[in-house]
Structure formats: structure tokens, C-alpha cells
Design a protein around this motif. Structure first.
Motif: not given
Lengths: 451, 69
Positions: A281-282, A285, A289, A317-318, A321, A329, A382, B29, B32-33, B35-37, B39-40, B42
């Protein structure tokens, strides 16, 4: 059929047998690039003088005289990598002999051009690039996948029969699936990575993108520095993971993948069983990461601020971020990695390969890279790591094999994953899939390539 | 995290790092967050208690068994 339409291995065999003149082959490749590349924007630069020099100095290796292309992620002695970007983050890299360059050179291959890629390798669609988007030869309004967008588009358009890409979170396999090709993500560390701009990576590998498994075996062997053997795969034990890896895919993708597995089972006596992966499930992400922070060591606020508007808004932007991601994390992503690796090690005692769709939906449009799945509409960027990230996270090999076309005529791919070091098994399994599908999908060419 | 609080987090976080961001960059940002927030979040909620660390993990090889540690 013209010479350049032959598979990589047949081109090599014909040249070695004296049935084709490599200088004429090189000339034909450059002319074909000139004619067809504008439609797909796969090749961003050719260098006839350097290609001629490579040919003049080429040893009689397994790819002697065969034209190939290489992703803009790999430096060449005459050209530093640009990563599909208008600016480098930090000091510009220098030209050098990267490992893939040396491997191709020593095999006698001729690099005819550098292939397009998604900007900074940060996407699975190829729709953002300083060179303009590469286009899918099956539908030039659609994504060829990424980040090895140009290598895939080049092979699918039959500009070349083999290309070297790189795969950090699926960047060889997604383009292979979108473009109807076979793409191998090798076991971590098995293929050359010399000269890569992220030398500390624990996820990225070089790998082949070709029409079929036999060609990937040939080009993969060149990158590995060894001849890859083959064997039969009767009685293979296939593990499938119930849940979103299958259920949250477009129905046509599921149907094509299941039909191919059923055909494989019938033809080879393979068994299929349900399995589970701890930490699954992870994986999405965690793979992002790990994969997207390994190269941050050289990134500074000053260097980010120095990026101008010729770098995409998304990239600017990324990068910001990524600077905000909590360190905790990253630490937890490492724990997911540990869980997944142990789970896979145990699984591969019971099964030979794992199987699920390479991507949940066929290639999205370039002007809207979202995909519609049973669970909703998402950016392809995604969803794709959910399907492909595990192999990079764990270090295991994975391959995408074309298994059908959608109602819209777009290629679909099945991913097979094996244990560490069992790259040859994946190639054997891919060849078995090709046989049960009567090579329908690997021999098919888009209309653009049939001109 | 609400859109307003995410903007505050993004802007203050970038400010701490000495980074500017225009409205367009902030918007990307935030998107993106969004969407990814989840699972992050979790992932951050996992304690991962009792997991044995893999010392000197070699991604080219399977993990060493407990007896090999």
C-alpha cells in the motif's frame, strides 16, 4: 520491408554476413530520421561525423554497424547529457564516455542520434521536454511514455531497432507499454551506469528498449557486458497480486493481460496463484520518495532560484516541493523498501515471476495526461509508479511485453517481475508470451512506420 | 491539510529555505500535494515497529537472512 525495418539481431546478422553495407545502413538511418522524426520528435540531435567515426572505428562486435540511439540522460564523448532540460541544476556536466556509450562502441554499434526524454527524468509521459514533446508513433497526439520517451518513439517509428534508456521509477517500462515495445529494467547494478549524473543512485539502471525480447536480450547483453543465455520456461510459477494492480486498470488492459497469461498457462503448463506483497500500500509513495530525492544532494535554493522560465513551470514547482518533503518521510520510505524486499525474497521462493499490467491505461493524450480508471481520473504520473515502482524500490528486474491493443488502437503491456539476477528468465518468459500471441504485437508497426 | 493551510505550509517552508515562489508555482505545488498528500500522510502515520533494518542493503542482491546478519 526495408533493412531498417528488420529486428536488431537480423540487422546485425546481415551486416556480419556481408549482406548489408554498414555505411549504406548508416546513411539510410539518417535519411529515415530526417523523413520521419518530425512527426514523432524522438531524436533531438544527430551527428553524422561522429556516427561515421564510430563506424570507421567499430570493432566486429555483436552489433557491428547497427544504428542505435541513446537517451539524453547519457553523456557521450562529444556531447554532455541535457536531461531534456533547458538548464542544468548546478554546474553543467561535461562530455565523457558513459558506460552505455562504451558498451555500444565496444559492440560495434553506431549511435545515430540522441533521443528525447521527459525533462529531468521527472515524468512518465514525455510531454514536457526542452526539445518539445516526443510523440507516440501509434497516435502522435498521445504520449510515448517517459521518461525514456525518445528511445521508445524512435524504436516504435522504426528509426532504429534498438535504444538505450534509463529506468529509475519505470522509465523504460512505461514507454515500452505505451509504444508497443519490449523494455527491460535490469537487476540493479547489472547493467552499466558509468557516467550517470546520479552516481549514488540505488534505483536507476540502464536498459534496452527494442521490438521484442530477443532484441532486448542482445542489447541487454551488450549493456551487461555478457551474453545472456536462453532456456524454456515450461511449468513457470506466476504470482498475481489481487487488488488495485489489476482491478484499478482499464478493462481492455486487464482483458489483454489476463488473456495472455491464460494463453501462456495453456501453452507452457504455467501455474498462476494469488500472492501478496507486504508494504504494497506504500509502494507508490515510497518509490517516488526514494527515486525523486536521490539526486537532491547537489540541489541548493540558490540553484533552484537560478532556473529561468525556459525550464518548465512544473519542474520549477516540483523542485521546490521536493525541498519541503519531511526527512522522516524518506526514512519511512526506506522502511517500506526493507519490507518489500523481504516480502519479495520470500515470494520468489514460491513463484518464478510476478505479473500485472505495466500501466493501468494506454497512452494518454499529450494535451491532457490524465487517465480514467475505475477508481477515478488521475495524472498518469501518479498512477504509473503504483504499477512499476516496486522493481526500482527493491532492485529486482522487470520487463514490459506488448500483449494487445486497446479499442482505440493503442498498445498495452504486461509487466513481469523476477528475483534478483533472473533477468534471463524474464526474457525467456517474454519470448514465451510472444509465441503464444503468435508475435502479433511485437511484429506490428504503426501506420507511420509502414510508409 | 486544507488548501489555505497547504499554501501557508508551502510559503513558509520555502521562505525558511530562502526560496521564492510565484502564484503559478504555488498552485502547481498545491495541486501536486493534493494528489500525493494522502499517501504521504498514510506513510507518515506508520510506526513500522519491529521491522528489522537491512544493514548495508545491496539492491543488486536479495536481503540477507537473519542468520546472515
Amino acid at each position: 520491408m526495408e533493412f531498417l525495418d528488420l529486428p536488431l539481431r537480423e540487422q546485425a546478422a546481415a551486416i556480419a554476413a556481408g549482406d548489408a553495407d554498414p555505411s549504406e545502413v548508416l546513411d539510410a538511418a539518417l535519411r529515415r530520421i530526417e523523413e520521419r522524426n518530425p512527426a514523432v520528435n524522438a531524436i533531438v540531435e544527430t551527428f553524422e561525423d561522429e556516427s561515421l567515426r564510430m563506424l570507421a572505428e567499430a570493432p566486429r562486435g555483436p552489433l557491428y554497424g547497427v544504428p542505435v540511439t541513446i537517451k539524453d540522460e547519457w553523456p557521450l564523448p562529444w556531447r554532455a547529457e541535457r536531461l531534456g532540460a533547458a538548464q542544468h541544476i548546478g554546474p553543467p556536466p561535461q562530455p565523457c564516455e558513459s558506460g552505455p556509450y562504451r558498451a555500444l562502441r565496444d559492440a560495434g554499434a553506431v549511435i545515430v542520434g540522441v533521443a528525447n526524454m521527459h525533462e529531468y527524468g521527472s515524468g512518465s509521459t514525455g510531454h514536457i521536454s526542452a526539445y518539445g514533446a516526443a510523440r507516440n508513433p501509434w497516435d502522435t497526439e498521445r504520449s510515448p511514455g517517459g521518461s525514456s520517451s525518445g528511445p521508445a518513439a524512435a524504436v516504435a517509428a522504426r528509426l532504429v531497432a534498438g535504444a538505450v534508456g534509463a529506468d529509475g521509477v519505470g522509465s523504460i517500462r512505461y514507454p515500452a507499454a505505451y509504444c508497443g515495445l519490449t523494455g527491460l529494467k535490469p537487476t540493479f547494478g547489472r547493467s552499466t551506469m558509468l557516467g550517470h549524473h546520479v552516481p549514488q543512485t540505488t534505483t536507476i539502471v540502464s536498459g534496452p528498449l527494442c521490438r521484442d525480447a530477443a532484441d532486448c536480450r542482445l542489447l541487454g547483453g551488450v549493456l551487461f557486458g555478457e551474453v545472456l543465455g536462453d532456456s524454456q520456461v515450461d511449468g513457470m510459477r506466476i504470482g498475481v497480486v489481487p487488488g488495485e494492480l489489476w482491478d484499478d486498470c482499464q478493462p481492455a488492459v486487464v482483458e489483454a493481460c489476463r488473456e495472455s497469461l491464460d494463453a501462456l498457462r495453456g501453452a507452457t503448463g504455467a501455474s498462476v496463484s494469488d500472492v501478496e506483497i507486504e508494504g504494497r500500500e506504500h509502494i507508490l509513495i515510497a518509490s517516488i520518495l526514494v527515486g525523486q530525492t536521490e539526486d537532491l544532494a547537489h540541489v541548493t535554493p540558490e540553484r533552484i532560484e537560478a532556473l529561468g522560465e525556459d525550464v518548465s513551470l512544473v519542474a520549477r514547482a516540483l523542485l521546490r516541493y521536493r525541498m519541503l518533503i519531511p526527512a522522516v518521510a524518506i526514512a519511512k520510505a526506506g522502511e517500506v523498501r526493507t519490507l518489500v524486499r523481504r516480502s519479495l525474497a520470500e515470494l520468489f521462493e514460491r513463484v518464478d515471476v510476478l505479473a500485472w499490467p505495466t500501466v493501468a491505461a494506454p497512452a494518454p493524450r499529450l494535451d491532457d495526461t490524465s487517465v480514467e480508471l475505475p477508481s477515478g481520473t488521475y495524472p498518469a504520473d501518479y498512477v504509473n509508479p503504483r504499477q512499476g515502482g516496486i522493481a526500482n524500490l527493491a532492485g529486482v528486474p522487470a520487463i514490459s511485453v506488448p500483449v494487445g491493443r486497446s479499442p482505440e488502437g493503442l498498445p498495452m503491456g504486461l509487466q513481469l517481475i523476477a528475483a534478483w539476477g533472473r533477468d534471463e528468465l524474464l526474457l525467456d518468459a517474454a519470448e514465451a508470451l510472444e509465441r503464444v500471441n503468435e508475435r502479433r504485437w511485437v511484429d506490428a508497426a504503426p501506420a507511420l512506420a509502414s510508409v | 491539510m486544507t488548501p489555505d493551510s497547504s499554501r501557508d505550509y508551502i510559503e513558509s517552508g520555502l521562505a525558511v529555505l530562502g526560496l521564492d515562489a510565484g502564484d503559478d508555482e504555488i498552485a502547481v505545488i498545491q495541486a501536486v500535494h493534493a494528489i500525493y498528500g494522502p499517501p504521504l500522510d498514510a506513510l507518515l502515520a506508520e510506526g513500522f515497529d519491529g521491522i528489522l533494518h537491512e544493514p548495508g542493503a545491496d539492491m543488486s542482491e536479495p536481503p540477507r537472512t537473519d542468520s546472515e546478519r
